[in-house]
Design a protein around this motif. Structure first.
Motif, PDB file in Angstrom:
ATOM      1  N   HIS A  76       0.848  -1.183   0.000  1.00  0.00           N
ATOM      2  CA  HIS A  76       0.000   0.000   0.000  1.00  0.00           C
ATOM      3  C   HIS A  76       0.888   1.239   0.000  1.00  0.00           C
ATOM      4  N   TYR A  77       0.501   2.229  -0.784  1.00  0.00           N
ATOM      5  CA  TYR A  77       1.275   3.469  -0.814  1.00  0.00           C
ATOM      6  C   TYR A  77       0.388   4.638  -1.202  1.00  0.00           C
ATOM      7  N   ALA A  78       0.828   5.810  -0.811  1.00  0.00           N
ATOM      8  CA  ALA A  78       0.141   7.044  -1.150  1.00  0.00           C
ATOM      9  C   ALA A  78       1.008   7.819  -2.123  1.00  0.00           C
ATOM     10  N   VAL A  79       0.374   8.604  -2.972  1.00  0.00           N
ATOM     11  CA  VAL A  79       1.088   9.471  -3.899  1.00  0.00           C
ATOM     12  C   VAL A  79       0.655  10.904  -3.628  1.00  0.00           C
ATOM     13  N   VAL A  80       1.634  11.747  -3.361  1.00  0.00           N
ATOM     14  CA  VAL A  80       1.385  13.171  -3.167  1.00  0.00           C
ATOM     15  C   VAL A  80       1.774  13.866  -4.461  1.00  0.00           C
ATOM     16  N   GLU A  81       0.800  14.526  -5.068  1.00  0.00           N
ATOM     17  CA  GLU A  81       1.034  15.204  -6.341  1.00  0.00           C
ATOM     18  C   GLU A  81       1.534  16.618  -6.095  1.00  0.00           C
ATOM     19  N   MET A  82       2.671  16.934  -6.696  1.00  0.00           N
ATOM     20  CA  MET A  82       3.265  18.267  -6.626  1.00  0.00           C
ATOM     21  C   MET A  82       3.233  18.849  -8.040  1.00  0.00           C
ATOM     22  N   PRO A  83       3.493  20.137  -8.199  1.00  0.00           N
ATOM     23  CA  PRO A  83       3.454  20.723  -9.546  1.00  0.00           C
ATOM     24  C   PRO A  83       4.434  20.066 -10.528  1.00  0.00           C
ATOM     25  N   ASP A  84       5.659  19.737 -10.093  1.00  0.00           N
ATOM     26  CA  ASP A  84       6.671  19.207 -11.005  1.00  0.00           C
ATOM     27  C   ASP A  84       6.989  17.738 -10.790  1.00  0.00           C
ATOM     28  N   MET A  85       6.413  17.119  -9.768  1.00  0.00           N
ATOM     29  CA  MET A  85       6.763  15.736  -9.462  1.00  0.00           C
ATOM     30  C   MET A  85       5.676  15.093  -8.613  1.00  0.00           C
ATOM     31  N   ASP A  86       5.732  13.774  -8.534  1.00  0.00           N
ATOM     32  CA  ASP A  86       4.893  13.001  -7.634  1.00  0.00           C
ATOM     33  C   ASP A  86       5.810  12.267  -6.666  1.00  0.00           C
ATOM     34  N   ILE A  87       5.394  12.190  -5.412  1.00  0.00           N
ATOM     35  CA  ILE A  87       6.193  11.522  -4.394  1.00  0.00           C
ATOM     36  C   ILE A  87       5.405  10.346  -3.845  1.00  0.00           C
ATOM     37  N   ARG A  88       6.032   9.182  -3.886  1.00  0.00           N
ATOM     38  CA  ARG A  88       5.413   7.960  -3.369  1.00  0.00           C
ATOM     39  C   ARG A  88       5.801   7.816  -1.897  1.00  0.00           C
ATOM     40  N   VAL A  89       4.785   7.564  -1.043  1.00  0.00           N
ATOM     41  CA  VAL A  89       5.001   7.367   0.386  1.00  0.00           C
ATOM     42  C   VAL A  89       4.441   5.998   0.747  1.00  0.00           C
TER      43      VAL A  89
END
Length: 128
Positions: A76-89
């Protein structure tokens, strides 16, 4: 000045607790019972029929909204969407992910994920 009550492990019984007060020692069967003697705890409020602290009165850490996913391997993971990138947590289980979807990911978890380059991809890189 009176000394406040405090909890210590029992000097007589393994796995039991004692509350030390200015007037003596109170033996307790478990930690919850011991906490009922300490002012400011939830257990103390219940025993003394006080109004518990409302969630709106507590300090809340800021969070960031996220999207949730499950990998083919079951991670299971979350994705935080940023303007220039996505970060997987990554998270431990589905319950943690549901909490993050409801409340958002903490900045601490986001920063820890960001420090590992393998968690950062271009926009829509994790689910696009």
């Amino acid at each position: 000045m009176t000394q406040p009550n405090y909890i210590q492990e029992s000097s007589k019984f393994y796995g039991k607790y004692e509350v030390v007060t200015p007037s003596g020692v109170i033996p307790c069967h478990n930690l919850s019972t011991a906490r009922s003697y300490i002012q400011g705890t939830r257990e103390y409020a219940i025993v003394n029929r006080q109004r518990p602290v409302a969630d709106t009165e507590r300090y809340e850490q800021p969070t960031v909204q996220c999207l949730g996913f499950v990998s083919p391997s079951g991670q299971h993971y979350a994705v935080v969407e940023m303007p220039d990138m996505d970060i997987r947590v990554d998270c431990h289980n589905s319950a943690t992910l549901r909490g993050w979807l409801r409340d958002g990911v903490s900045f601490q978890a986001l920063i820890e994920a960001f420090e590992d380059d393998s968690n950062v991809r271009p926009t829509d890189g994790w689910h696009g």
